[in-house]
Design an enzyme around this catalytic site. Structure first.
Site, PDB file in Angstrom:
ATOM      1  N   GLY A  92       0.784  -1.171   0.103  1.00  0.00           N
ATOM      2  CA  GLY A  92       0.041   0.002   0.111  1.00  0.00           C
ATOM      3  C   GLY A  92       0.894   1.157  -0.077  1.00  0.00           C
ATOM      4  O   GLY A  92       1.929   1.271   0.132  1.00  0.00           O
ATOM      5  N   ARG A 185      -2.144  -1.292 -10.163  1.00  0.00           N
ATOM      6  CA  ARG A 185      -0.860  -2.215 -10.233  1.00  0.00           C
ATOM      7  C   ARG A 185      -1.326  -3.536 -10.254  1.00  0.00           C
ATOM      8  O   ARG A 185      -2.392  -3.861  -9.876  1.00  0.00           O
ATOM      9  CB  ARG A 185      -0.015  -1.819  -9.125  1.00  0.00           C
ATOM     10  N   ASP A 254       4.197  -4.652  -7.488  1.00  0.00           N
ATOM     11  CA  ASP A 254       3.443  -3.410  -7.034  1.00  0.00           C
ATOM     12  C   ASP A 254       4.075  -2.251  -7.778  1.00  0.00           C
ATOM     13  O   ASP A 254       3.268  -1.254  -7.837  1.00  0.00           O
ATOM     14  CB  ASP A 254       3.673  -3.099  -5.665  1.00  0.00           C
ATOM     15  N   ASN A 255       5.091  -2.464  -8.717  1.00  0.00           N
ATOM     16  CA  ASN A 255       5.465  -1.291  -9.570  1.00  0.00           C
ATOM     17  C   ASN A 255       5.525  -1.629 -11.157  1.00  0.00           C
ATOM     18  O   ASN A 255       5.785  -1.299 -11.771  1.00  0.00           O
ATOM     19  CB  ASN A 255       7.138  -1.156  -9.390  1.00  0.00           C
TER      20      ASN A 255
HETATM   21  P1  AMP Z   1       8.861   1.260  -3.488  1.00  0.00           P
HETATM   22  O1  AMP Z   1       9.969   0.283  -3.483  1.00  0.00           O
HETATM   23  O2  AMP Z   1       8.909   2.672  -3.562  1.00  0.00           O
HETATM   24  O3  AMP Z   1       7.996   0.698  -4.713  1.00  0.00           O
HETATM   25  O4  AMP Z   1       8.148   0.997  -2.157  1.00  0.00           O
HETATM   26  C1  AMP Z   1       7.505  -0.211  -1.787  1.00  0.00           C
HETATM   27  C2  AMP Z   1       6.675   0.100  -0.393  1.00  0.00           C
HETATM   28  O5  AMP Z   1       7.419   0.527   0.399  1.00  0.00           O
HETATM   29  C3  AMP Z   1       5.353   0.558  -0.696  1.00  0.00           C
HETATM   30  O6  AMP Z   1       4.537   0.197  -0.169  1.00  0.00           O
HETATM   31  C4  AMP Z   1       5.796   1.970  -0.346  1.00  0.00           C
HETATM   32  O7  AMP Z   1       4.752   2.779   0.197  1.00  0.00           O
HETATM   33  C5  AMP Z   1       6.783   1.835   1.042  1.00  0.00           C
HETATM   34  N1  AMP Z   1       7.533   3.059   1.406  1.00  0.00           N
HETATM   35  C6  AMP Z   1       8.885   3.316   0.626  1.00  0.00           C
HETATM   36  N2  AMP Z   1       9.527   4.151   1.458  1.00  0.00           N
HETATM   37  C7  AMP Z   1       8.799   4.430   2.314  1.00  0.00           C
HETATM   38  C8  AMP Z   1       8.905   5.414   3.576  1.00  0.00           C
HETATM   39  N3  AMP Z   1       9.753   6.270   3.565  1.00  0.00           N
HETATM   40  N4  AMP Z   1       7.829   5.489   4.496  1.00  0.00           N
HETATM   41  C9  AMP Z   1       6.826   4.615   4.091  1.00  0.00           C
HETATM   42  N5  AMP Z   1       6.515   3.842   3.389  1.00  0.00           N
HETATM   43  C10 AMP Z   1       7.630   3.807   2.377  1.00  0.00           C
HETATM   44 MG    MG Z   2       6.345   1.051  -5.375  1.00  0.00          MG
END
Ligand code: AMP
Ligand code: MG
Length: 487
Positions: A92, A185, A254-255
């Site tokens: 999420g 996604r 998720d991406n």
């Molecule tokens: P991502 O690697 O950017 O695709 O993120 C993967 C998951 O980690 C997603 O659920 C993001 O919302 C969460 N996420 C990444 N960075 C943060 C952060 N600094 N604080 C809270 N959630 C994060």
């Molecule tokens: Mg992401």
């Protein structure tokens, strides 16, 4: 469409309304001292937003979710995801919010989304924040992708929040205002399926069909048609990545979007030396998301989408699986067709050229490029000059010039079209060393290198005097290049 101040723009909360099980109403954190770092004026115009309004005061507060327009119901979206092959059932938006949807100048629905807007119920251990460097990186790379005609989420603005954020050191905080045709996604479907609520899964699929593939609604089996449309969109997308040398770096489910837009620019990079094994992400130890693996990973992710959709394909599991497999088989065909057509265009050759002629020529070229470690972008651009008779610049990229000469003689005999090549082979991409230079300067308060880089990469095919350093390979002392996630 006349541009107005965003509070007057009609925001809808369609996702939040139709799929409330996947949407937690939430508010962005108040930023102590927000100020605009970069604004995408052409995109603002497409959205009917007045750029002058967005530059300061309430406009900037709007861009980071601190002034919520009437009709907007900001929500954190729920999704699951396979991360490096392992299922995380509840990811999420941990640090992001969907502000709502608006109708753009072409009548299409566009999500306005905030990244780095504070902790949400999905934040787990994270701080919910983002910092200036990585948000500007997403801005630069997504706008470069768009300029190259590659489907992508867009970047409307990056606003510095005035809040220091703890990473390895204290860094300036920022929010990215992102625009997309949706934020659905593969992981959204995985999440909906895991709830066991088939009504929700069906509503999500219907929502995706209406927004992205309305033609599927007319098909005999709309949900299978939806799946097939996503396969086609992803096959075309990943072929475009490969042709331009883009390495996403974190192709977790998720991406990966349902729309076929590139999303979540984290540890992404562009190839310098051509190498199928190229990996830039510091955490990708096994090379799962290496350049050459991307088509396979896309297919793997689409198989996870199939698993989520199975109950919508057929009541009998066995039959549902057979339908899914039959559809999935199209991915390789579609990917190969898109890539083959694309590489022929990059070489200035007619699409109709017989594969018996084209395939060995292409295979041999890729071996030569790899053996030489030739710069991917420079090679294809210089080959355009070679088609005009100036072979020296391309030739100089090879360690075995005689082998290149032999290849070039065969290629040249096919009468390559130099102008057509220049229309698809970019002169300017966000080269890793230029991106780092722009981000370091911006983090220290100097936005000039960012503006100059954006100017180059947003008109990538139009080679201009004075921009030579943006077309040049990285200096020898740069690298090996490493990128980072979770920033
Ligand atoms: P991502 O690697 O950017 O695709 O993120 C993967 C998951 O980690 C997603 O659920 C993001 O919302 C969460 N996420 C990444 N960075 C943060 C952060 N600094 N604080 C809270 N959630 C994060
Ligand atoms: Mg992401």
């Amino acid at each position: 469409m006349t541009a107005v101040a965003p509070p007057a723009v009609a925001f809808g909360g369609r996702f939040a309304r139709e799929l409330s099980e996947l949407a937690i109403p939430w508010q962005a954190e108040e930023a102590p001292e927000p100020h605009l770092l970069v604004l995408n004026e052409p995109l603002a115009a497409e959205l009917g937003m007045d750029p002058d309004y967005l530059r300061e005061g309430d406009g900037v507060r709007f861009l980071i979710g601190n002034l919520v327009p009437g009709g907007a119901t900001p929500v954190a979206q729920a999704y699951a995801g396979h991360q490096f092959g392992w299922l995380a059932p509840r990811l999420g938006d941990g640090r992001a919010l969907l502000l709502g949807e608006i109708t753009d100048a072409d009548g299409h629905l566009r999500d306005v989304h905030l990244k780095g807007s504070g902790r949400t119920p999905f934040a787990r251990g994270g701080d919910g924040l983002a910092v200036v460097g990585p948000m500007l990186r997403e801005y630069i790379v997504s706008e470069a992708m768009h300029a190259m005609g590659i489907p992508t989420t867009r970047s409307l603005a990056v606003v510095a929040t005035g809040r220091p954020v703890l990473r390895d050191t204290m860094l300036p905080g920022a929010v990215l205002t992102r625009v997309a045709s949706s934020h659905l996604r593969v992981g959204t479907f995985q999440y909906a399926r895991a709830t066991g609520d088939l009504g929700l899964l069906r509503r999500l699929a219907d929502h995706a069909i209406t927004r992205h593939f309305p033609g599927a609604a007319e098909a005999e089996q709309p949900y299978l048609a939806l799946f097939q449309s996503v396969i086609a969109a992803q096959a075309a997308l990943v072929a475009q990545w490969m042709l331009v040398g883009f390495v996403h770096g974190v192709m977790n489910t998720d991406n990966m979007t349902i729309s076929g837009e590139t999303i979540d620019y984290g540890p992404c990079a562009f190839l310098d030396a051509f190498d199928p094994a190229a990996v830039y992400s510091s955490i990708d130890e096994t090379g799962r998301y290496a350049y050459g693996n991307q088509p396979l990973v896309a297919e793997w992710n689409l198989t996870r989408l199939a698993e989520a959709l199975l109950p919508l394909f057929h009541n009998e599991q066995e039959q549902a699986v057979a339908l899914a497999q039959e559809s999935l088989a199209a991915f390789r065909r579609q990917y190969s067709a898109a890539w083959s057509a694309g590489i022929k265009t990059k070489l200035g050759l007619p699409d109709g050229l017989d594969d018996d002629v084209a395939s060995p020529l292409v295979d041999e070229l890729l071996s030569l490029l790899q053996a030489a470690g030739a710069d991917h972008t420079s090679f294809f651009r210089r080959l355009g000059a070679a088609a005009r008779g100036h072979t020296a610049p391309a030739r100089s990229l090879f360690t075995d010039p005689a082998a290149f000469d032999a290849w070039a003689a065969r290629w040249s005999a096919l009468g390559p079209d130099a102008d057509a090549m220049d229309r698809v082979n970019p002169a300017y991409i966000p080269r890793n060393h230029l991106v780092e230079e722009a981000l370091d300067a911006a983090t220290a308060g100097d936005l000039d290198p960012l503006s100059r880089l954006l100017e180059a990469v947003t008109s990538p095919y139009d080679e201009r005097p004075g921009l030579e350093r943006f077309a040049a390979a990285a200096p020898k002392d740069f690298g090996p290049y490493r990128t980072f996630c979770g920033t």
